[in-house]
Design a protein around this motif. Structure first.
Motif, PDB file in Angstrom:
ATOM      1  N   VAL A  84      12.715 -22.890 -35.035  1.00 22.36           N
ATOM      2  CA  VAL A  84      13.947 -23.492 -35.561  1.00 22.36           C
ATOM      3  C   VAL A  84      14.224 -24.763 -34.755  1.00 22.36           C
ATOM      4  N   MET A  85      14.305 -25.893 -35.459  1.00 26.65           N
ATOM      5  CA  MET A  85      14.431 -27.192 -34.806  1.00 26.65           C
ATOM      6  C   MET A  85      15.612 -27.974 -35.405  1.00 26.65           C
ATOM      7  N   PRO A  86      16.768 -27.963 -34.737  1.00 24.20           N
ATOM      8  CA  PRO A  86      17.905 -28.756 -35.208  1.00 24.20           C
ATOM      9  C   PRO A  86      17.627 -30.256 -35.032  1.00 24.20           C
ATOM     10  N   THR A  87      18.083 -31.055 -35.982  1.00 24.61           N
ATOM     11  CA  THR A  87      17.884 -32.500 -35.878  1.00 24.61           C
ATOM     12  C   THR A  87      19.149 -33.253 -36.284  1.00 24.61           C
ATOM     13  N   TYR A  88      19.385 -34.338 -35.567  1.00 24.84           N
ATOM     14  CA  TYR A  88      20.381 -35.338 -35.958  1.00 24.84           C
ATOM     15  C   TYR A  88      19.883 -36.674 -35.426  1.00 24.84           C
ATOM     16  N   ASN A  89      19.487 -37.547 -36.340  1.00 17.63           N
ATOM     17  CA  ASN A  89      18.913 -38.851 -35.989  1.00 17.63           C
ATOM     18  C   ASN A  89      17.692 -38.709 -35.079  1.00 17.63           C
ATOM     19  N   GLU A  90      16.719 -37.936 -35.550  1.00 18.02           N
ATOM     20  CA  GLU A  90      15.473 -37.740 -34.811  1.00 18.02           C
ATOM     21  C   GLU A  90      14.269 -38.240 -35.610  1.00 18.02           C
ATOM     22  N   VAL A  96      16.509 -27.933 -39.223  1.00 20.64           N
ATOM     23  CA  VAL A  96      17.923 -27.812 -39.592  1.00 20.64           C
ATOM     24  C   VAL A  96      18.557 -29.178 -39.366  1.00 20.64           C
ATOM     25  N   ASP A  97      18.744 -29.924 -40.444  1.00 19.83           N
ATOM     26  CA  ASP A  97      19.221 -31.300 -40.304  1.00 19.83           C
ATOM     27  C   ASP A  97      20.690 -31.423 -40.685  1.00 19.83           C
ATOM     28  N   ASP A  98      21.448 -32.093 -39.818  1.00 14.90           N
ATOM     29  CA  ASP A  98      22.891 -32.267 -40.027  1.00 14.90           C
ATOM     30  C   ASP A  98      23.205 -33.600 -40.702  1.00 14.90           C
ATOM     31  N   SER A  99      22.553 -33.841 -41.854  1.00  9.10           N
ATOM     32  CA  SER A  99      22.783 -35.060 -42.637  1.00  9.10           C
ATOM     33  C   SER A  99      22.592 -36.318 -41.794  1.00  9.10           C
ATOM     34  N   SER A 100      21.438 -36.414 -41.149  1.00 10.47           N
ATOM     35  CA  SER A 100      21.144 -37.550 -40.272  1.00 10.47           C
ATOM     36  C   SER A 100      21.184 -38.880 -41.016  1.00 10.47           C
ATOM     37  N   PRO A 101      21.964 -39.849 -40.546  1.00 11.14           N
ATOM     38  CA  PRO A 101      22.015 -41.161 -41.191  1.00 11.14           C
ATOM     39  C   PRO A 101      20.686 -41.913 -41.147  1.00 11.14           C
ATOM     40  N   LYS A 127      27.605 -32.866 -38.739  1.00 16.57           N
ATOM     41  CA  LYS A 127      27.492 -32.355 -37.381  1.00 16.57           C
ATOM     42  C   LYS A 127      28.587 -31.334 -37.082  1.00 16.57           C
ATOM     43  N   GLU A 128      28.163 -30.136 -36.692  1.00 14.38           N
ATOM     44  CA  GLU A 128      29.096 -29.095 -36.288  1.00 14.38           C
ATOM     45  C   GLU A 128      28.727 -28.549 -34.914  1.00 14.38           C
ATOM     46  N   GLY A 129      27.763 -29.193 -34.249  1.00 17.27           N
ATOM     47  CA  GLY A 129      27.351 -28.741 -32.929  1.00 17.27           C
ATOM     48  C   GLY A 129      25.983 -28.089 -32.939  1.00 17.27           C
ATOM     49  N   LEU A 130      25.285 -28.220 -31.809  1.00 17.12           N
ATOM     50  CA  LEU A 130      23.944 -27.668 -31.680  1.00 17.12           C
ATOM     51  C   LEU A 130      23.923 -26.158 -31.865  1.00 17.12           C
ATOM     52  N   GLY A 131      24.913 -25.473 -31.292  1.00 24.02           N
ATOM     53  CA  GLY A 131      24.962 -24.024 -31.408  1.00 24.02           C
ATOM     54  C   GLY A 131      25.081 -23.562 -32.844  1.00 24.02           C
ATOM     55  N   ARG A 132      25.928 -24.223 -33.611  1.00 22.66           N
ATOM     56  CA  ARG A 132      26.106 -23.871 -35.020  1.00 22.66           C
ATOM     57  C   ARG A 132      24.806 -24.103 -35.802  1.00 22.66           C
ATOM     58  N   ALA A 133      24.126 -25.203 -35.488  1.00 18.10           N
ATOM     59  CA  ALA A 133      22.868 -25.496 -36.173  1.00 18.10           C
ATOM     60  C   ALA A 133      21.821 -24.434 -35.856  1.00 18.10           C
ATOM     61  N   TYR A 134      21.718 -24.055 -34.590  1.00 18.25           N
ATOM     62  CA  TYR A 134      20.755 -23.019 -34.222  1.00 18.25           C
ATOM     63  C   TYR A 134      21.098 -21.687 -34.882  1.00 18.25           C
ATOM     64  N   ALA A 135      22.363 -21.317 -34.864  1.00 19.90           N
ATOM     65  CA  ALA A 135      22.760 -20.040 -35.462  1.00 19.90           C
ATOM     66  C   ALA A 135      22.407 -19.999 -36.947  1.00 19.90           C
ATOM     67  N   ALA A 136      22.658 -21.106 -37.661  1.00 23.57           N
ATOM     68  CA  ALA A 136      22.338 -21.163 -39.087  1.00 23.57           C
ATOM     69  C   ALA A 136      20.836 -21.044 -39.317  1.00 23.57           C
ATOM     70  N   VAL A 193      13.237 -26.757 -44.808  1.00 23.86           N
ATOM     71  CA  VAL A 193      14.313 -27.653 -44.389  1.00 23.86           C
ATOM     72  C   VAL A 193      15.648 -27.048 -44.809  1.00 23.86           C
ATOM     73  N   LEU A 194      16.560 -26.960 -43.849  1.00 25.39           N
ATOM     74  CA  LEU A 194      17.925 -26.509 -44.118  1.00 25.39           C
ATOM     75  C   LEU A 194      18.841 -27.705 -43.894  1.00 25.39           C
ATOM     76  N   HIS A 195      19.449 -28.196 -44.977  1.00 27.42           N
ATOM     77  CA  HIS A 195      20.352 -29.345 -44.887  1.00 27.42           C
ATOM     78  C   HIS A 195      21.782 -28.853 -44.712  1.00 27.42           C
ATOM     79  N   ARG A 196      22.463 -29.410 -43.710  1.00 28.02           N
ATOM     80  CA  ARG A 196      23.866 -29.068 -43.503  1.00 28.02           C
ATOM     81  C   ARG A 196      24.721 -30.302 -43.780  1.00 28.02           C
ATOM     82  N   ALA A 197      25.993 -30.070 -44.076  1.00 32.00           N
ATOM     83  CA  ALA A 197      26.870 -31.150 -44.552  1.00 32.00           C
ATOM     84  C   ALA A 197      27.143 -32.202 -43.490  1.00 32.00           C
TER      85      ALA A 197
END
Length: 266
Positions: free
Chosen positions: A33-39, A63-68, A95-104, A89-93
């Motif tokens: 599981v690999m969370p990403t935001y602007n990576e 797990v991407d937090d809608s990276s611009p 940024k809600e935090g790294l912990g939330r991304a990992y949990a999802a 790929v799990l797209h989230r709406a």
């Protein structure tokens, strides 16, 4: 096809040192599981390196937090290239935090049949070549959590880390460990392999931490529920592409969380 990173010292490649597991162990259902935001600058190299490991059961879940910067689009291209059975790929709406991304992501991985779930940062700080060894140790010992540890014998830190950063990291581990009464040497570390039943026992939906304190809360919950932890030494590299997601609110949560966990335990 997504861009392939240049062959440079920073590129996270599968090294010859990667452990070769027996076929039955290599086929163990394992989801990274690999969370990403602007990576966007880091994800291609990490995905290529993971797909190059001799682990037939390995799957990558981004797990991407809608990276611009289009990281989510790059992840989708890789999913098409390797197939949905290897990369999801799990797209989230947002940024809600790294912990939330990992949990999802971890909840999704368990629901989809993973026997083991590995937390891994997208910035190249966690060594891909250590993944087979961590899985082998987990299978051999039956540990509920296998930590890629910076602070057991043999663990090392990037030369780019200055004295202040090294001291702060050591202090954070000692601070959390002392308050919670654990002997885990790298309780704040984020390179962790979880057995599926350990994650079910923790109950990911009830985890409070939104930021980096997620690492501490998860390990403490595992210990409180009787799941063993082992630590494997790693070399922790420093990111050279992109920016750290650490901010003041995340730091304050990390300071307060051990006390909250201790109070609840009482």
């Amino acid at each position: 096809m997504p861009p392939k990173p240049a062959d440079s010292p920073r590129s996270p490649r599968t090294a010859d040192r990667a452990l070769a597991l027996p076929d039955t162990w290599a086929a163990t259902p394992l989801t990274v599981v690999m969370p990403t935001y602007n990576e966007a600058g880091n994800l291609p190299g990490m995905a290529d390196a993971l797909m190059g490991l001799q682990l037939a059961g390995l799957r990558l879940l981004v797990v991407d937090d809608s990276s611009p910067d289009g990281t989510g689009d790059i992840a989708e291209e890789y999913a098409r290239r390797f197939g949905a059975d290897r990369i999801g790929v799990l797209h989230r709406a947002g940024k809600e935090g790294l912990g939330r991304a990992y949990a999802a992501g971890m909840s999704r991985a368990v629901a989809e049949g993973a026997r083991y779930v590995l937390q891994m940062d997208a910035d190249g700080s966690h060594p891909v070549a250590k993944v087979p060894q961590m899985l082998g140790v987990a299978l051999a010992t039956g540990a509920g959590v296998t930590i890629g540890s910076r602070y057991v014998q043999g663990g090392t830190l990037s030369d780019a880390w200055g004295a202040h950063r090294r001291l702060l990291s050591r202090w954070a581990n000692a601070y959390a460990g002392t308050i919670l009464g654990t002997r885990v040497r790298d309780i704040t570390g984020g390179f962790n392999l979880w057995r599926e039943d350990t994650l079910r026992a923790i109950d990911l939906a009830s985890v409070d931490s939104a930021g980096y304190s997620f690492q501490v809360e998860m390990k403490y919950r595992a210990l409180r529920r009787g799941h063993g932890i082992v630590e494997v030494p790693i070399h922790f590299e420093d990111r050279t592409v992109g920016e750290s997601k650490m901010n003041l609110m995340v730091q304050l949560e990390s300071v307060a969380m051990p006390w909250k966990l201790r109070a609840r335990a009482r």
